[in-house]
Design a protein around this motif. Structure first.
Motif, PDB file in Angstrom:
ATOM      1  N   GLY A   1      37.935  46.144  44.395  1.00 39.63           N
ATOM      2  CA  GLY A   1      38.973  46.297  43.395  1.00 39.63           C
ATOM      3  C   GLY A   1      39.371  48.117  43.216  1.00 39.63           C
ATOM      4  N   ASN A   2      38.272  48.710  43.729  1.00 38.66           N
ATOM      5  CA  ASN A   2      38.357  50.268  43.807  1.00 38.66           C
ATOM      6  C   ASN A   2      39.300  50.522  45.033  1.00 38.66           C
ATOM      7  N   PRO A   3      40.302  51.165  45.005  1.00 33.09           N
ATOM      8  CA  PRO A   3      41.290  51.340  46.196  1.00 33.09           C
ATOM      9  C   PRO A   3      40.746  52.296  47.426  1.00 33.09           C
ATOM     10  N   VAL A   4      39.666  53.163  47.124  1.00 36.70           N
ATOM     11  CA  VAL A   4      39.141  53.931  47.983  1.00 36.70           C
ATOM     12  C   VAL A   4      38.041  52.959  48.772  1.00 36.70           C
TER      13      VAL A   4
ATOM     14  N   LEU B   1      38.527  49.715  49.165  1.00 37.35           N
ATOM     15  CA  LEU B   1      39.455  48.772  49.739  1.00 37.35           C
ATOM     16  C   LEU B   1      40.052  49.388  50.968  1.00 37.35           C
ATOM     17  N   GLY B   2      40.326  50.540  50.980  1.00 38.20           N
ATOM     18  CA  GLY B   2      40.578  51.399  52.147  1.00 38.20           C
ATOM     19  C   GLY B   2      39.637  51.578  53.362  1.00 38.20           C
TER      20      GLY B   2
ATOM     21  N   ILE C   1      39.423  47.933  54.880  1.00 37.24           N
ATOM     22  CA  ILE C   1      40.580  47.680  55.637  1.00 37.24           C
ATOM     23  C   ILE C   1      40.442  48.680  56.944  1.00 37.24           C
TER      24      ILE C   1
END
Lengths: 100, 100
Positions: B14-17, B19-20, B23
């Motif tokens: 859930g943390n965007p960093v 997740l980045g 990915i």
């Protein structure tokens, strides 16, 4: 790679609970606080703290309506619509590029 | 609505960093720490703290290799692959259901 970086910079929508709230509001434009709480299975305190962050950043506004009893409405702003649209669009680009 | 709730429960991704990072690693399986840092435009300290969280939750493992100089490699685990796949799949379902 640019889309990943854009996603990583979105501190407001980068939180999964706030993203969930905005995804709930996006097609509806507005909803009573209690409906959002039940639909997303959140405690009032947890939802309230995330709504406050979203309101502070201009993504939603809240107002009271009085029918049989007072209720708090949460409405997505034009800015909130636009930011959510951009965020989802970046996510979609990234997801579509990955074979999973 | 179930997919939104699943997304909201994923504290690790859930943390965007984070997740980045996942990915970035997903199609590559492994990458040197310094490559991830440059590609995602992160400071070493920021990347390190997020890698530690991912490692603690079993999403990645790290190891050192020594070629001309020591470097830290970050490798996605089978569990990390599976969790990322599920998370992206939930996101895709939610995004595809919204007209934006």
């Amino acid at each position: 790679m640019e889309e990943i970086k854009e996603i990583m910079k979105s501190h407001t929508l980068g939180n999964p609970v706030r993203l969930g709230i905005m995804i709930y509001l996006f097609p509806r434009r507005r909803a009573p606080f209690s409906h959002i709480q039940k639909a997303l299975d959140l405690t009032p305190g947890n939802l309230d703290s995330h709504i406050k962050v979203l309101e502070k950043h201009g993504f939603v506004r809240t107002y009271k309506v009085i029918a049989d009893r007072p209720r708090t409405m949460v409405e997505i702003t034009d800015y909130g619509m636009e930011e959510t649209r951009k965020f989802l669009s970046h996510l979609k680009t990234v997801i579509d590029a990955i074979h999973f």
